[in-house]
Design an enzyme around this catalytic site. Sequence first.
Site, mmCIF file in Angstrom:
data_model
loop_
_atom_site.group_PDB
_atom_site.id
_atom_site.type_symbol
_atom_site.label_atom_id
_atom_site.label_comp_id
_atom_site.label_asym_id
_atom_site.label_seq_id
_atom_site.Cartn_x
_atom_site.Cartn_y
_atom_site.Cartn_z
ATOM 1 N N HIS A 165 -2.665 11.143 0.843
ATOM 2 C CA HIS A 165 -2.124 10.888 2.190
ATOM 3 C C HIS A 165 -1.448 12.180 2.662
ATOM 4 C CE1 HIS A 165 -0.692 7.483 5.000
ATOM 5 N NE2 HIS A 165 -0.299 8.611 5.573
ATOM 6 N N GLU A 196 -3.421 0.024 8.248
ATOM 7 C CA GLU A 196 -2.221 0.403 9.014
ATOM 8 C C GLU A 196 -2.371 -0.114 10.426
ATOM 9 O OE1 GLU A 196 -1.139 4.571 9.228
ATOM 10 O OE2 GLU A 196 -1.590 4.865 7.109
ATOM 11 N N ARG A 231 0.857 -1.188 0.000
ATOM 12 C CA ARG A 231 0.000 0.000 0.000
ATOM 13 C C ARG A 231 0.894 1.240 0.000
ATOM 14 N NH1 ARG A 231 -2.559 3.040 4.695
ATOM 15 N NH2 ARG A 231 -3.785 4.541 3.535
ATOM 16 N N TYR A 256 -4.270 2.066 15.935
ATOM 17 C CA TYR A 256 -3.049 2.065 16.752
ATOM 18 C C TYR A 256 -3.324 1.923 18.245
ATOM 19 C CZ TYR A 256 -0.606 3.475 12.546
ATOM 20 O OH TYR A 256 -0.077 3.495 11.269
ATOM 21 N N ASN A 305 -7.235 2.117 9.915
ATOM 22 C CA ASN A 305 -5.920 2.328 10.516
ATOM 23 C C ASN A 305 -6.125 2.343 12.018
ATOM 24 O OD1 ASN A 305 -5.031 2.676 7.938
ATOM 25 N ND2 ASN A 305 -4.425 4.816 8.164
ATOM 26 N N GLU A 325 -7.105 8.771 6.315
ATOM 27 C CA GLU A 325 -7.362 9.455 7.589
ATOM 28 C C GLU A 325 -7.783 10.914 7.410
ATOM 29 O OE1 GLU A 325 -4.040 8.986 10.229
ATOM 30 O OE2 GLU A 325 -3.941 6.829 9.996
HETATM 31 O O1 IFM Z 1 2.824 7.721 10.004
HETATM 32 C C1 IFM Z 1 1.443 7.784 10.188
HETATM 33 C C2 IFM Z 1 0.724 7.576 8.868
HETATM 34 O O2 IFM Z 1 1.134 8.480 7.903
HETATM 35 C C3 IFM Z 1 -0.769 7.730 9.070
HETATM 36 N N1 IFM Z 1 -1.237 6.908 10.139
HETATM 37 C C4 IFM Z 1 -0.524 6.941 11.393
HETATM 38 C C5 IFM Z 1 0.954 6.747 11.154
HETATM 39 C C6 IFM Z 1 1.723 6.790 12.485
HETATM 40 O O3 IFM Z 1 1.547 8.009 13.105
#
Ligand code: IFM
Length: 442
Positions: free
Chosen positions: A120, A348, A76, A293, A291, A165
Amino acid sequence: MTDHFPDGFLWGAATAAYQIEGAHDEDGRGESIWDRFSHTPGKVFGNHTGDRACDHYHRWREDIQLMQQLGLQAYRFSIAWSRILPQGYGKVNQKGLDFYSCLVDGLLDAGIVPYATLYHWDLPQALQDRGGWPARSTAEAFVEYAEIASQHLGDRVASWATLNEPQVSAQAGYLQGRHAPGHTSLDEMMAASHHLLLAHGWAVPVLRRNAPRAQVGVVLNLQPHTAASSNEADQLAARLGDGMQNRWYLDPLAGRNYPADVVAHYDRSMAYVLSGDLEAIAAPLDYLGVNHYFRTVHRSESTADAEVTVQVSSDKTEMGWEVYPPGIQEILLRLHREYPFPAYYITENGAAFADEVSEDGAVHDAQRVNYLREYLHNAHQAIAAGVPLKGYFAWSLLDNFEWAWGYSRRFGIVYVDYETQTRIIKDSGRLYTKIVKENRLK
Ligand code: IFM
């Protein structure tokens, strides 16, 4: 315990143009808001810029070999709008198109499926000068860009994401000012979020026309928002946090209008929402890119521009983000329950840790190894519970330019020595290769 992933589950890794390409002024590329922002003293850690980054623009062939070595099935990447349209619209830069065309051909030759993201975060500066995302004309320019990119690459790119995002583009860029273009206005943030969604909705039929065999989707940053206690005020703060980050984007995409509680909370004119916009935004999608985290735990004092959050666990990444593996399962289950999209990809997931090259020349990133195992185990649990999760992309293929953190935060499963541009596959990368090969966790 062995977690077998379904046959055909797709394993990949992700990057983004400004974070890895470098070559910021080569072959006709126009300036982007991140060039301008990173070149403004004091905006980025250490005044780092993406001028050279991972030099991927020159090293993409070696990077494809690295992907092969890792056993990746998909890659990606994002396309830099200002490489193709240096002013954001109008004159096309053929060399920019050629770069992505060669990259896509190189991936296909290597047996790696190309997943392209159109936006992006690197808006052409010329469009920012005409108002940026708070202006409707930027959404119109995006459609022109989507048309050109998909006309040239649509026959070979398997999957398109319009945006990465949009919540971060709008919030960090136009409200918090910590990302390009560095503005701090709630009205701009709200208008930007609408025009980002509109750009997405308008681009979907263009992509479908030019790339009829490809999947079309969008990528959101999504996370559970939970309350610090059962007290009603904390519960409300969590609901609002979820509304501002998740539902503000999910609801219109799912054809449900903007969430009424958040509209009431912002209490601002939304006169820029015109007749037909919401129908356009709700264009049916093939998949939702997630995405993920961390989660956010709220206390009641949260407001529109400042969330009051609580650090729950001491297990944190270098970003200060809580390591909370069940979060990936929770968000997937919730999406499937409340917003059934036809398919999901984790587009992500990953973690920054302070990696170092050891005396043996390797990078022993034990914390990331653990993170990867635990998050994947939880993603597998979601599949077992019926979520149509079709693939996973590790963030990131390479250590890279982590936006306002510059090169001080390393997310890669491959270590990059920025001086020499040497790449070293980390222990997490080795583990990932094994997982991909066996299609399971052990
Ligand atoms: O590096 C970023 C990415 O560009 C977008 N999502 C979160 C990642 C980590 O912060």
